[in-house]
Design a protein around this motif. Structure first.
Motif, PDB file in Angstrom:
ATOM      1  N   LEU A  78       0.828  -1.204   0.000  1.00 13.68           N
ATOM      2  CA  LEU A  78       0.000   0.000   0.000  1.00 13.68           C
ATOM      3  C   LEU A  78       0.862   1.252   0.000  1.00 13.68           C
ATOM      4  N   ILE A  79       1.942   1.243   0.802  1.00 14.02           N
ATOM      5  CA  ILE A  79       2.843   2.399   0.838  1.00 14.02           C
ATOM      6  C   ILE A  79       3.472   2.616  -0.536  1.00 14.02           C
ATOM      7  N   GLY A  80       3.897   1.517  -1.182  1.00 12.09           N
ATOM      8  CA  GLY A  80       4.489   1.642  -2.511  1.00 12.09           C
ATOM      9  C   GLY A  80       3.507   2.176  -3.526  1.00 12.09           C
ATOM     10  N   ALA A  81       2.260   1.695  -3.448  1.00 18.22           N
ATOM     11  CA  ALA A  81       1.244   2.165  -4.394  1.00 18.22           C
ATOM     12  C   ALA A  81       0.951   3.641  -4.190  1.00 18.22           C
ATOM     13  N   LEU A  82       0.822   4.081  -2.919  1.00 19.39           N
ATOM     14  CA  LEU A  82       0.556   5.488  -2.656  1.00 19.39           C
ATOM     15  C   LEU A  82       1.726   6.366  -3.062  1.00 19.39           C
ATOM     16  N   SER A  83       2.959   5.875  -2.878  1.00 21.96           N
ATOM     17  CA  SER A  83       4.125   6.645  -3.299  1.00 21.96           C
ATOM     18  C   SER A  83       4.137   6.808  -4.807  1.00 21.96           C
ATOM     19  N   GLY A  84       3.785   5.719  -5.516  1.00 21.04           N
ATOM     20  CA  GLY A  84       3.729   5.805  -6.975  1.00 21.04           C
ATOM     21  C   GLY A  84       2.682   6.788  -7.439  1.00 21.04           C
ATOM     22  N   ILE A  85       1.534   6.786  -6.785  1.00 21.77           N
ATOM     23  CA  ILE A  85       0.476   7.733  -7.138  1.00 21.77           C
ATOM     24  C   ILE A  85       0.951   9.158  -6.884  1.00 21.77           C
ATOM     25  N   ALA A  86       1.602   9.385  -5.751  1.00 19.01           N
ATOM     26  CA  ALA A  86       2.057  10.737  -5.417  1.00 19.01           C
ATOM     27  C   ALA A  86       3.073  11.233  -6.433  1.00 19.01           C
ATOM     28  N   PHE A  87       4.018  10.369  -6.835  1.00 15.01           N
ATOM     29  CA  PHE A  87       5.036  10.809  -7.795  1.00 15.01           C
ATOM     30  C   PHE A  87       4.427  11.048  -9.167  1.00 15.01           C
ATOM     31  N   THR A  88       3.537  10.172  -9.592  1.00 19.57           N
ATOM     32  CA  THR A  88       3.056  10.219 -10.959  1.00 19.57           C
ATOM     33  C   THR A  88       1.941  11.224 -11.152  1.00 19.57           C
ATOM     34  N   TYR A  89       1.009  11.337 -10.211  1.00 21.01           N
ATOM     35  CA  TYR A  89      -0.226  12.051 -10.463  1.00 21.01           C
ATOM     36  C   TYR A  89      -0.372  13.382  -9.749  1.00 21.01           C
ATOM     37  N   LEU A  90       0.322  13.612  -8.641  1.00 22.66           N
ATOM     38  CA  LEU A  90       0.040  14.789  -7.824  1.00 22.66           C
ATOM     39  C   LEU A  90       1.127  15.845  -8.002  1.00 22.66           C
ATOM     40  N   PRO A  91       0.757  17.124  -8.115  1.00 19.33           N
ATOM     41  CA  PRO A  91       1.762  18.185  -8.152  1.00 19.33           C
ATOM     42  C   PRO A  91       2.639  18.142  -6.906  1.00 19.33           C
ATOM     43  N   ASP A  92       3.961  18.268  -7.090  1.00 20.06           N
ATOM     44  CA  ASP A  92       4.864  18.090  -5.959  1.00 20.06           C
ATOM     45  C   ASP A  92       6.025  19.086  -5.993  1.00 20.06           C
ATOM     46  N   ASN A  93       5.811  20.252  -6.624  1.00 17.55           N
ATOM     47  CA  ASN A  93       6.835  21.291  -6.708  1.00 17.55           C
ATOM     48  C   ASN A  93       8.054  20.859  -7.493  1.00 17.55           C
ATOM     49  N   ARG A  94       7.884  19.871  -8.374  1.00 18.62           N
ATOM     50  CA  ARG A  94       8.960  19.463  -9.268  1.00 18.62           C
ATOM     51  C   ARG A  94       8.485  19.593 -10.711  1.00 18.62           C
ATOM     52  N   MET A  95       9.402  19.922 -11.585  1.00 18.99           N
ATOM     53  CA  MET A  95       9.108  19.936 -13.006  1.00 18.99           C
ATOM     54  C   MET A  95       9.495  18.586 -13.589  1.00 18.99           C
ATOM     55  N   LYS A  96       8.576  17.959 -14.301  1.00 18.63           N
ATOM     56  CA  LYS A  96       8.807  16.611 -14.832  1.00 18.63           C
ATOM     57  C   LYS A  96       8.741  16.626 -16.351  1.00 18.63           C
ATOM     58  N   LEU A  97       9.623  15.853 -16.968  1.00 19.74           N
ATOM     59  CA  LEU A  97       9.616  15.612 -18.403  1.00 19.74           C
ATOM     60  C   LEU A  97       9.597  14.108 -18.618  1.00 19.74           C
ATOM     61  N   VAL A  98       8.649  13.625 -19.408  1.00 22.40           N
ATOM     62  CA  VAL A  98       8.542  12.195 -19.693  1.00 22.40           C
ATOM     63  C   VAL A  98       8.609  12.015 -21.194  1.00 22.40           C
ATOM     64  N   LEU A  99       9.667  11.341 -21.669  1.00 20.74           N
ATOM     65  CA  LEU A  99       9.860  11.071 -23.087  1.00 20.74           C
ATOM     66  C   LEU A  99       9.460   9.634 -23.356  1.00 20.74           C
ATOM     67  N   PHE A 100       8.508   9.447 -24.266  1.00 19.82           N
ATOM     68  CA  PHE A 100       7.987   8.115 -24.530  1.00 19.82           C
ATOM     69  C   PHE A 100       8.795   7.411 -25.618  1.00 19.82           C
ATOM     70  N   GLU A 101       8.661   6.098 -25.655  1.00 20.32           N
ATOM     71  CA  GLU A 101       9.469   5.259 -26.538  1.00 20.32           C
ATOM     72  C   GLU A 101       9.422   5.743 -27.979  1.00 20.32           C
ATOM     73  N   GLY A 102      10.607   5.789 -28.591  1.00 19.19           N
ATOM     74  CA  GLY A 102      10.696   6.199 -29.979  1.00 19.19           C
ATOM     75  C   GLY A 102      10.588   7.687 -30.201  1.00 19.19           C
ATOM     76  N   GLY A 103      10.443   8.469 -29.130  1.00 16.69           N
ATOM     77  CA  GLY A 103      10.288   9.906 -29.296  1.00 16.69           C
ATOM     78  C   GLY A 103       8.942  10.302 -29.851  1.00 16.69           C
ATOM     79  N   SER A 104       7.950   9.437 -29.709  1.00 13.19           N
ATOM     80  CA  SER A 104       6.624   9.726 -30.256  1.00 13.19           C
ATOM     81  C   SER A 104       5.949  10.893 -29.554  1.00 13.19           C
ATOM     82  N   ALA A 105       6.272  11.113 -28.283  1.00 13.59           N
ATOM     83  CA  ALA A 105       5.639  12.181 -27.521  1.00 13.59           C
ATOM     84  C   ALA A 105       6.515  12.545 -26.332  1.00 13.59           C
ATOM     85  N   LEU A 106       6.350  13.780 -25.871  1.00 15.42           N
ATOM     86  CA  LEU A 106       7.040  14.272 -24.684  1.00 15.42           C
ATOM     87  C   LEU A 106       6.023  14.990 -23.823  1.00 15.42           C
TER      88      LEU A 106
END
Length: 234
Positions: free
Chosen positions: A27-55
């Protein structure tokens, strides 16, 4: 109190502490993953998808921009997982070329998209967009993205506007183009969506660090305004 459910009663009675510890850490791992992926956290994130199809860019305040290269199919499934189930909005979708524009139209039919920028014509030089504390600016050959202390370059080309500088360069196409742009921008890092340059990379005085999205579902870079960190997807 004994709980019986078919043959499971013995397992529950014999290993209650182990089951609770596993469930708790899961449960702790799942909540940590949700916090990093979905919630604003005062960090700027860049996610580059496979093949450069999208950023995907997410600002510290939760604003989102998505670049489409049009060179490969839109990673709709992986994008949906990164956007999460709660707030799936995209502020601008930046599409260059006919194929990318079609991808933008598909996104607009499936997600809350506020603006679609692009088409067949190049972006006007100097076009700017403010997203909280992050400023996007169109330049010949790509986009610069800057906050108070950090600056990144997003490009599909070998050459960009003279005098451009960046910390990391995000190359939506192949590594050869990215290496040339990173050298021009005096960047320390390069995130590559397309094919590696192989031996040709050794002939270019490029950045100190490089990461490839080929054969990975995504690679991510995030910063708190001081330090950049890199995460590699499966």
């Amino acid at each position: 109190m004994e709980v019986s459910w078919g043959s499971c009663s013995f397992v529950l009675m014999a290993f209650p502490q182990r089951i609770w510890q596993s469930a708790r850490w899961g449960l702790i791992g799942a909540l940590s993953g949700i916090a990093f992926t979905y919630l604003p956290d005062n960090r700027m994130k860049l996610v580059l998808f496979e093949g450069g199809s999208a950023l995907l860019l997410e600002t510290p305040e939760g604003h989102r921009a998505l670049w489409l290269s049009g060179d490969r199919a839109l990673p709709s499934g992986e994008l949906g997982r990164w956007l999460g189930p709660f707030d799936r909005h995209l502020d601008p979708v930046i599409a260059e070329g006919e194929a990318a524009t079609r991808g933008g139209a598909w996104l607009q039919a499936h997600y809350p998209v506020r603006h679609i920028l692009g088409g067949e014509s190049p972006f006007p030089r100097g076009l700017q967009a403010e997203m909280g504390g992050v400023r996007l600016r169109a330049i010949p050959g790509g986009w610069t993205m800057g906050s108070s202390r950090q600056r990144a370059l997003i490009t599909r080309y070998r050459m960009v506007e003279k005098g451009t500088s960046a910390d990391p360069v995000i190359a939506l196409k192949d590594e050869r183009q990215g290496l040339a742009a990173a050298q021009q921008a005096n960047a320390w890092g390069l995130l590559v969506g397309g094919a590696p340059a192989g031996r040709a990379a050794g002939a270019v005085s490029g950045p100190r660090h490089g990461w490839h999205a080929q054969d990975r579902r995504w690679i991510a870079a995030w910063t708190d305004g001081e330090i950049w960190r890199i995460g590699l997807g499966p």
